[in-house]
Design a protein around this motif. Sequence first.
Motif, PDB file in Angstrom:
ATOM      1  N   SER B  28     -40.134  65.807 -26.858  1.00 43.35           N
ATOM      2  CA  SER B  28     -40.525  64.862 -25.817  1.00 43.35           C
ATOM      3  C   SER B  28     -39.628  63.629 -25.861  1.00 43.35           C
ATOM      4  N   ALA B  29     -38.963  63.380 -24.725  1.00 42.94           N
ATOM      5  CA  ALA B  29     -38.127  62.182 -24.625  1.00 42.94           C
ATOM      6  C   ALA B  29     -38.780  61.148 -23.711  1.00 42.94           C
ATOM      7  N   GLY B  30     -39.933  61.489 -23.161  1.00 45.73           N
ATOM      8  CA  GLY B  30     -40.680  60.540 -22.329  1.00 45.73           C
ATOM      9  C   GLY B  30     -39.943  60.096 -21.081  1.00 45.73           C
ATOM     10  N   LEU B  31     -39.155  60.990 -20.484  1.00 45.33           N
ATOM     11  CA  LEU B  31     -38.372  60.624 -19.301  1.00 45.33           C
ATOM     12  C   LEU B  31     -39.270  60.312 -18.120  1.00 45.33           C
ATOM     13  N   LYS B  32     -40.305  61.105 -17.954  1.00 44.42           N
ATOM     14  CA  LYS B  32     -41.210  60.910 -16.815  1.00 44.42           C
ATOM     15  C   LYS B  32     -42.619  61.299 -17.197  1.00 44.42           C
ATOM     16  N   TYR B  33     -42.737  62.430 -17.885  1.00 46.48           N
ATOM     17  CA  TYR B  33     -44.052  62.950 -18.212  1.00 46.48           C
ATOM     18  C   TYR B  33     -44.584  62.300 -19.478  1.00 46.48           C
ATOM     19  N   GLY B 125     -31.509  60.940  -7.948  1.00 46.87           N
ATOM     20  CA  GLY B 125     -31.099  59.582  -7.599  1.00 46.87           C
ATOM     21  C   GLY B 125     -31.550  58.519  -8.571  1.00 46.87           C
ATOM     22  N   GLU B 126     -32.365  58.902  -9.534  1.00 53.14           N
ATOM     23  CA  GLU B 126     -32.737  57.959 -10.596  1.00 53.14           C
ATOM     24  C   GLU B 126     -31.740  58.121 -11.739  1.00 53.14           C
ATOM     25  N   PRO B 127     -31.134  57.048 -12.208  1.00 55.82           N
ATOM     26  CA  PRO B 127     -30.223  57.192 -13.356  1.00 55.82           C
ATOM     27  C   PRO B 127     -30.952  57.808 -14.543  1.00 55.82           C
ATOM     28  N   LEU B 128     -30.269  58.740 -15.225  1.00 55.72           N
ATOM     29  CA  LEU B 128     -30.846  59.363 -16.423  1.00 55.72           C
ATOM     30  C   LEU B 128     -30.422  58.543 -17.640  1.00 55.72           C
ATOM     31  N   GLU B 129     -31.387  58.020 -18.362  1.00 53.58           N
ATOM     32  CA  GLU B 129     -31.054  57.238 -19.561  1.00 53.58           C
ATOM     33  C   GLU B 129     -30.850  58.174 -20.732  1.00 53.58           C
ATOM     34  N   ALA B 130     -29.617  58.625 -20.909  1.00 54.21           N
ATOM     35  CA  ALA B 130     -29.326  59.610 -21.946  1.00 54.21           C
ATOM     36  C   ALA B 130     -29.589  59.045 -23.344  1.00 54.21           C
ATOM     37  N   ALA B 131     -29.573  57.722 -23.466  1.00 57.72           N
ATOM     38  CA  ALA B 131     -29.834  57.105 -24.776  1.00 57.72           C
ATOM     39  C   ALA B 131     -31.215  57.493 -25.307  1.00 57.72           C
ATOM     40  N   ARG B 132     -32.107  57.835 -24.373  1.00 59.10           N
ATOM     41  CA  ARG B 132     -33.440  58.270 -24.811  1.00 59.10           C
ATOM     42  C   ARG B 132     -33.405  59.544 -25.649  1.00 59.10           C
ATOM     43  N   PHE B 133     -32.345  60.326 -25.490  1.00 56.30           N
ATOM     44  CA  PHE B 133     -32.242  61.569 -26.261  1.00 56.30           C
ATOM     45  C   PHE B 133     -31.818  61.323 -27.710  1.00 56.30           C
ATOM     46  N   ASP B 134     -31.323  60.125 -27.981  1.00 57.12           N
ATOM     47  CA  ASP B 134     -30.750  59.861 -29.296  1.00 57.12           C
ATOM     48  C   ASP B 134     -31.816  60.032 -30.377  1.00 57.12           C
ATOM     49  N   GLY B 135     -31.476  60.792 -31.399  1.00 59.21           N
ATOM     50  CA  GLY B 135     -32.441  61.078 -32.464  1.00 59.21           C
ATOM     51  C   GLY B 135     -33.264  62.304 -32.123  1.00 59.21           C
TER      52      GLY B 135
END
Lengths: 410, 410
Positions: B28-33, B125-135
């Motif tokens: 879970s990266a908490g992107l939306k859900y 169209g929403e920027p994807l914050e790839a930094a959320r995947f870190d770790g």
Amino acid sequence: MTPKVSPLAPSEYATLPQVGGVRLAAASAGLKYRDRDDVMVMVFDRPAAIAGVLTRSRCPSAPVDWCRANLPGGAARVLVVNSGNANAFTGKRGAAATALTAQMAADAAGCERGEVFLSSTGVIGEPLEAARFDGILQQAIGRAQPEGWDAAARAIMTTDTFPKLATRTAAVDGMAVTLNGIAKGSGMIAPDMATMLAYIVTDAPVAAPLLQALLNRHVNATFNAITVDGDTSTSDTVLAFATGVAEIPALTDLDDPRLAPFEAALADLMGDLALQIVRDGEGVSKLMRVDISGAISDESARIIALSIANSPLVKTALAGGDANWGRVVMAVGKAGEPADRDRLDIRFGDLVAATDGERAPDYDEAAMTDYMRGDEIRIAVDLNLGEGAFTAWGCDLTADYVAINADYRS
Amino acid sequence: MTPKVSPLAPSEYATLPQVGGVRLAAASAGLKYRDRDDVMVMVFDRPAAIAGVLTRSRCPSAPVDWCRANLPGGAARVLVVNSGNANAFTGKRGAAATALTAQMAADAAGCERGEVFLSSTGVIGEPLEAARFDGILQQAIGRAQPEGWDAAARAIMTTDTFPKLATRTAAVDGMAVTLNGIAKGSGMIAPDMATMLAYIVTDAPVAAPLLQALLNRHVNATFNAITVDGDTSTSDTVLAFATGVAEIPALTDLDDPRLAPFEAALADLMGDLALQIVRDGEGVSKLMRVDISGAISDESARIIALSIANSPLVKTALAGGDANWGRVVMAVGKAGEPADRDRLDIRFGDLVAATDGERAPDYDEAAMTDYMRGDEIRIAVDLNLGEGAFTAWGCDLTADYVAINADYRS
């Protein structure tokens, strides 16, 4: 189901003046509807010049075949249109029904069958019992009156919720000529009951080949620029008649300088009728205008505009009041026409949603949401590739559309 | 909105066995859900042969660009898929997000970025914050297990109401090889959350060019034969991986006689996954199978089949349980392909609705109505012109589809 009138219906219906040389009447043949007229006739006491554009369906109705065969003759004396039964996919019996109907009309009007034009709109695949017209047709032709426009427009309605009427005048040679038009349709174009039919009559003396050229020139930006569900009817028909009663020298040449005001009025009338059809789109709650610019050609712009206007996901977003420009990108992408994702500009109304391929820096969700509450939504896409442009008109896709069409035949 | 499970969902979901050479994990990266996984990784400890088919959209997502660039390399070590954000129409930031994600995955797996494959599905169209995947990514790659299929299939769901899983075995050289597949999608193909993604993994030693040839050969009759709404996603992706762990001599040649059982199993698996996507079509209540025969070519049959399966009027008729074969005629006619109205035969299931271009003499409305109550409807059209045939799969259009898509983003 008794449909309420479309929320996008005009506040007033046009009152059509008389046009010299044409008489109209409506009648009831009881084909499907009870307690309303389902047949209309237009009678031209002298042969009128005629031009037409017919469905491109590979499975056209019998009346479309009939019109296609008679159009080269260039002259019309009677138009007969019925609602309730499309006489489509009715095989040899369908052709026999058109022949019988035309014979009755020709006998009553004292003309040739080649001067009779026919349209039918309604259920597909049910044989049309043309014998039901016997007596009714002759009587209607006899009593037709110059002021019968409103009744005629109502007699050809099917799932339409309001009659579609428009009128224009133009000064030609210092004389006022009139153009009247009526139409029906609440899908572009649905087969069962939402076929698009439009009839335009002018008293201007326009030769048939010129009338055809004008119709061809303007049908693309009017009747072919609208869509409700992307379904093309077996019966779509646009006919234009010129009675020539106006006493000015005949218009025969596209280069005639007197033509400009007439052509402008005709194009405007066609656009008016086309837009009324969208405004009566089945289940419609919002009108969608799609402006494409910057495409590599007008034809490319047209394909992209219709891809957007026909997309179920764009249409449902509109229904939900959602400025979902991502779905607009999707529809641009699926159109298959040249597009550079990273150069797209997208606006809703005057609000910039996306620019240079990403969400606009000053994107304002609240302002956008407010704009989407309106009932006329403009989506503008600039591809920034060339000079091609096109405007299409569509509508939203609502649960009412599903209800109307899931319930329709039964 | 908490969607209930599609009424057409399989009664049991397949339990997937392990496939040698691949490990999976969800996170879970908490992107939306909230409260669910939204990322999955597949890790191949040795480079797997890879083949892929990507969206034809002119506006593809950044991860599609990424995969397209890496496919020619033919080797995969990691697949990363997230749900909740499509990373589509995100401009340069989108490309930067894919590069960053791939770098993190490559570092964790000890491979090149060119061996990392990516997909994203969700809002456009929403920027994807790839930094959320870190770790998260590194941790998932470390703990991936051979039995992670079910969790992986669930992590990539968006508007899907059930996870899509399939497995097959084939005997090649007397040895059993396994093919596993997972997919997501509930539109063919909707952009926001209904993108079609499918991933197939086998332990058979199939060379990348051969795997690509097999995928190309069978994608047309499987993933490209399904439609929910005719909308094509910016992100559609089908990838196939061959780990080669099964200890048989490599398959490299289309003419290898050992290939037949593997190819049959692959085609069957692809069809199974594709059909599961239609069965989860947004708002679906009935499955539609469209069999076209007698067309002038298979390609012509395909265009006609999809014209029927995509027609809003055919789809709403299905929703209403109405055997409205007139709308089928309409959809044949609008496809623009050669068709002779007066030679059409149309059946619903085994019941003949129309023959030789008109209603069948023994048409039985009661039997037809009864048939239409089922939840799997077969529409068969014989054009009686040639030998071309195609089968498409679609579904009905219901008020629920409108509700799902009108409510979606907000």
